[in-house]
Design an enzyme around this catalytic site. Structure first.
Site, PDB file in Angstrom:
ATOM      1  N   VAL A  91      37.911  48.356  41.994  1.00 16.15           N
ATOM      2  CA  VAL A  91      38.400  48.494  43.365  1.00 16.15           C
ATOM      3  C   VAL A  91      38.359  47.140  44.075  1.00 16.15           C
ATOM      4  O   VAL A  91      37.487  46.321  43.813  1.00 16.15           O
ATOM      5  CB  VAL A  91      37.519  49.492  44.147  1.00 16.15           C
ATOM      6  CG1 VAL A  91      38.127  49.812  45.501  1.00 16.15           C
ATOM      7  CG2 VAL A  91      37.321  50.758  43.357  1.00 16.15           C
ATOM      8  N   VAL A  92      39.331  46.917  44.952  1.00 14.76           N
ATOM      9  CA  VAL A  92      39.282  45.742  45.813  1.00 14.76           C
ATOM     10  C   VAL A  92      39.071  46.223  47.233  1.00 14.76           C
ATOM     11  O   VAL A  92      39.784  47.104  47.706  1.00 14.76           O
ATOM     12  CB  VAL A  92      40.599  44.937  45.767  1.00 14.76           C
ATOM     13  CG1 VAL A  92      40.472  43.678  46.617  1.00 14.76           C
ATOM     14  CG2 VAL A  92      40.959  44.572  44.347  1.00 14.76           C
ATOM     15  N   LYS A 139      36.467  42.045  44.766  1.00 15.06           N
ATOM     16  CA  LYS A 139      36.984  42.783  43.619  1.00 15.06           C
ATOM     17  C   LYS A 139      35.771  43.307  42.867  1.00 15.06           C
ATOM     18  O   LYS A 139      34.952  42.523  42.384  1.00 15.06           O
ATOM     19  CB  LYS A 139      37.764  41.813  42.743  1.00 15.06           C
ATOM     20  CG  LYS A 139      38.805  42.428  41.847  1.00 15.06           C
ATOM     21  CD  LYS A 139      39.513  41.283  41.116  1.00 15.06           C
ATOM     22  CE  LYS A 139      40.827  41.689  40.501  1.00 15.06           C
ATOM     23  NZ  LYS A 139      41.504  40.538  39.898  1.00 15.06           N
ATOM     24  N   ASP A 141      51.108  35.586  34.420  1.00 15.79           N
ATOM     25  CA  ASP A 141      51.373  36.849  35.121  1.00 15.79           C
ATOM     26  C   ASP A 141      51.998  36.566  36.484  1.00 15.79           C
ATOM     27  O   ASP A 141      51.618  37.169  37.477  1.00 15.79           O
ATOM     28  CB  ASP A 141      50.081  37.659  35.265  1.00 15.79           C
ATOM     29  CG  ASP A 141      50.361  39.129  35.554  1.00 15.79           C
ATOM     30  OD1 ASP A 141      51.536  39.538  35.409  1.00 15.79           O
ATOM     31  OD2 ASP A 141      49.440  39.861  35.919  1.00 15.79           O
ATOM     32  N   GLY A 171      42.698  49.256  40.912  1.00 13.71           N
ATOM     33  CA  GLY A 171      43.365  48.953  39.646  1.00 13.71           C
ATOM     34  C   GLY A 171      42.579  49.508  38.493  1.00 13.71           C
ATOM     35  O   GLY A 171      41.609  50.240  38.692  1.00 13.71           O
ATOM     36  N   THR A 172      42.980  49.157  37.295  1.00 10.54           N
ATOM     37  CA  THR A 172      42.287  49.662  36.110  1.00 10.54           C
ATOM     38  C   THR A 172      40.895  49.061  36.016  1.00 10.54           C
ATOM     39  O   THR A 172      39.977  49.664  35.511  1.00 10.54           O
ATOM     40  CB  THR A 172      43.066  49.313  34.832  1.00 10.54           C
ATOM     41  OG1 THR A 172      43.529  47.973  34.940  1.00 10.54           O
ATOM     42  CG2 THR A 172      44.222  50.243  34.623  1.00 10.54           C
TER      43      THR A 172
END
Lengths: 316, 402
Positions: free
Chosen positions: B29-30, B45, B138, B25-26
């Site tokens: 990394v996961v 994460k 969210d 993601g922004t």
């Protein structure tokens, strides 16, 4: 949110007596003064970067917690204060830019030292860059030291609940608020749960008011019966009393505050230990500090203690 | 596998054995990892703070602060947080899948009992958040993760925040657009738990329809979609609407019968949906009330989590992924009526066999995937009218830029 699961950061009196600062030779009264000084810095900077009181309160609690784990001799009060207000602004959902915080602390530094105020603080200067790197580094340090438990619960909401229940007149409410804010300059927040502090404030309020305006039902202290308060509260009261005395002895007007704090009785008594600290600090600085700091130019140049002695010698 | 092998020697922070990357993601990394001290499989994460100009990431701080306190079976567990080599690492329990994968997987048939179970777990997690005065902000199927035991858990608290203090102003730029409540679209700055309820209702509808329910392409269009589905609100329905900051008047549309939108749903189900989709946030049902709704006490009883249909595991079946990309072109699978739950006995039998069962399931999945891939191409676009006009596939799910 009412934190229950992780509301665990509390120190016993013994732990506080044997704080890391004590091991580095800083005595109790010096530590108290330094704590108050840090909190004053946080409060003032918070006002300057236009934050609401809850952010300053959070920052002050973070500050106290940090110095329960780390020594004042090893971590510069001003820089930690700057980091606390910055981190707290993020935690309380009103983030401020690192630059903003650095500028404000720089300005406060200039004013306190009667230095010419730089109207443009170049953010490409080494000074600025170092401060910023330090701010970010300290933030991580702070989080790590607290095991990433960075929630803070304040006594204010409990107080407003309690005094609403007790039908307190409005002028006393402001008084209660002031007491709650002042309590953050003491170590109360790392010794007692915020409910307990709140009860202490209410009781203090009751003791202060000459007329029995607080409608405490016959039979004494209703809050104590709920099981939230015990003997600790008495303690609590005492600590607040002491605080009141401390703050009364300080002139309140902005610029003079720091000097007053420094010159307070506590300081003169601790001259010898402070001298030792200074030596230690210098040694450490020589070894580790990358930047050659001149006390005057920046927020964190030298330690508080070092600076105090210097000024004291010059007779200012 | 080879990737896992190369990482197998080095431990992160002397403790975690790094495995394959799960997503990016922004923020960072996961990746999947194994805790060598407990043997537990975890998801880590990794958030970069080295280059960050503003120190520790704001959303990461939120997530840590809130998840440290929120401990519930239906909320993702934050096991640990530590800085390491200039990065911030958040250690979560490992989750196999998410609700979006369930909804999108055409080989899964969701019975009314399954739907009830999924939405109940969602609401339970949400109810716990609201009880603790936390807004999630969210909610979307992608953020509802599903564990190995079938439990659904709320994740991604990067936008979540504490609410309840009077007169606090919040941003209205929260939620992915399709899940945004009408008051947010009208730009309100003061809102409460109702926004999460609306999003949960959208997820509920999505479970019933097996496609995102209100797919607006812009904020204005989103409101249009909402009003097409439920009719333009009258002032009597929502008195405060006209005072909202970004209020614009829409041409009046009458409300179609809810039954026409959800032909397969039961009466109780529709009643709950209608209450969750109430326009006036003050009149909208609370999560706790929703959980007490008779929908959850009437038959069929919600499926036990362990028996819920699940897509193949994320980690195991990476090879199957590319096929899944075509999924949008296939026919829309509507939830079948109660009777057609014929795959159930077979599934239960497979579950009983544990690991071996999984393998068989994967194989079946392959075959079915291939089959559905073929039919998918020969069939024309089945989505709602709007997209067929443009002759394109439906737009990708909008997300918030953080």
């Amino acid at each position: 949110m009412n934190y229950t699961a992780i509301d665990t950061f509390y120190m016993t009196d013994e732990q506080l007596k044997n704080s890391p600062s004590r091991k580095d030779g800083i005595d109790e009264s010096t530590e108290t003064t330094l704590r108050i000084y840090g909190c004053v810095l946080i409060q003032e900077s918070g006002i300057l970067v236009k934050l609401i009181q809850s952010v300053m309160a959070t920052a002050q609690v973070l500050f106290h917690r940090f110095y329960c784990k780390k020594s004042f001799a090893r971590f510069n009060v001003k820089r930690v204060a700057a980091t606390c207000i910055w981190l707290a602004s993020k935690l309380e959902e009103t983030p401020r830019k690192a630059r903003h915080v650095i500028l404000v602390f720089n300005r406060m530094e200039c004013r306190r030292g009667n230095l010419p105020i730089e109207h443009h603080f170049d953010n490409r200067s080494d000074n600025y860059k170092n401060l910023k790197v330090d701010l970010i580094e300290k933030e991580r340090h702070l989080l790590k030291e607290m095991g990433f438990i960075c929630h803070v619960e304040h006594p204010h909401k409990f107080i407003s609940n309690y005094i609403a229940t007790l039908e307190t007149p409005p002028d006393l409410r402001q008084e209660a608020w002031n007491l709650a804010n002042d309590s953050l300059r003491t170590t109360l927040c790392v010794r007692f749960r915020s409910e307990v502090v709140a009860c202490g404030v209410v009781l203090q309020l009751h003791a202060d008011s000459k007329s029995p305006c607080l409608r405490i039902p016959p039979g004494g202290r209703p809050l104590m019966r709920e099981g939230t308060v015990n003997d600790e509260t008495v303690h609590n009261e005492l600590a607040l009393d002491r605080l009141n005395d401390d703050t009364k002895s300080l002139p309140i007007d902005g610029e003079a505050r720091e000097d007053a704090a420094l010159k307070s009785k506590a300081y003169h008594k601790t001259e010898a230990t402070a001298e030792k600290n200074k030596e230690k600090e210098r040694k450490r600085e020589r070894e580790t500090e990358k930047l050659k700091v001149r006390d005057r130019d920046q927020i964190g140049g030298g330690t508080m203690t070092g600076k105090v002695i210097e000024r004291w010698r010059k007779g200012t | 596998m080879s990737e896992a092998d190369t990482h197998s020697i080095k431990l992160v922070a002397d403790r975690y054995l790094k495995r394959e990357v799960l997503g990016e993601g922004t923020y960072g990394v996961v990746y999947k990892a194994i805790d060598t001290q407990t043997g537990q499989v975890v998801a880590i994460k990794k958030i970069r703070i080295g280059q960050q100009k503003e120190g520790v990431n704001f959303t990461a701080l939120r997530e840590i602060k809130l998840l440290k306190e929120l401990k519930d079976p239906n909320i993702i567990q934050l096991i640990d947080a530590f800085p390491h080599k200039g990065n911030l690492h958040l250690v979560f329990e490992f989750m196999e899948s998410d609700l979006e994968a369930v909804i999108r997987d055409r080989n899964i048939v969701l019975s009314p009992a399954d739907i009830k179970s999924y939405i109940q777990m969602t609401l339970k997690g949400l109810a716990f958040c609201h009880k603790k005065w936390v807004l999630h902000r969210d909610m979307k199927p992608n953020n509802l993760l599903i564990g190995a035991d079938g439990q659904l858990k709320l994740a991604d608290f990067g936008l979540a925040r504490i609410f309840g203090s009077p007169d606090r102003r919040f941003t209205h730029q929260v939620f992915a657009r399709w899940y945004r409540a009408p008051e947010l679209l009208f730009g309100t700055k003061q809102y409460g738990s109702g926004v999460d309820v609306w999003a949960a209702a959208c997820i509920f509808a999505e479970l019933l329809l097996r496609r995102p329910f209100l797919q607006g392409s812009t904020d204005i269009d989103q409101l249009g979609k909402i009003f097409t589905a439920f009719g333009t609100p009258k002032p009597s329905q929502w008195p405060d609407m006209v005072f909202l900051p970004d209020y614009v008047e829409y041409t009046y549309l009458p409300a179609p019968a809810l039954r026409s939108l959800f032909p397969t749903a039961s009466d109780d189900c529709l009643d709950l949906l209608a209450k969750m989709f109430t326009y006036d946030p003050k009149a909208r049902i609370s999560v706790q009330q929703a959980l007490e709704h008779r929908y959850f006490s009437s038959i069929p009883a919600p499926t036990r989590p362990a028996l819920l249909p699940r897509p193949p595991r994320k980690g195991d079946s990476l090879n199957n992924r590319p096929l899944d990309l075509n999924a949008n072109e296939g026919p829309t699978v509507l939830s079948p009526p109660r009777k057609s739950r014929r795959v159930m006995p077979q599934r239960e039998r497979l579950e009983g066999h544990g690991h071996q069962g999984d393998k068989v399931d994967d194989h079946l999945y392959d075959v079915r995937q291939a089959a559905s891939g073929n039919t998918g191409k020969s069939e024309s676009m089945p989505m709602s009218v709007d997209f067929s006009v443009f002759g394109s596939r439906p737009p990708p799910r909008p997300t918030l830029n953080r």
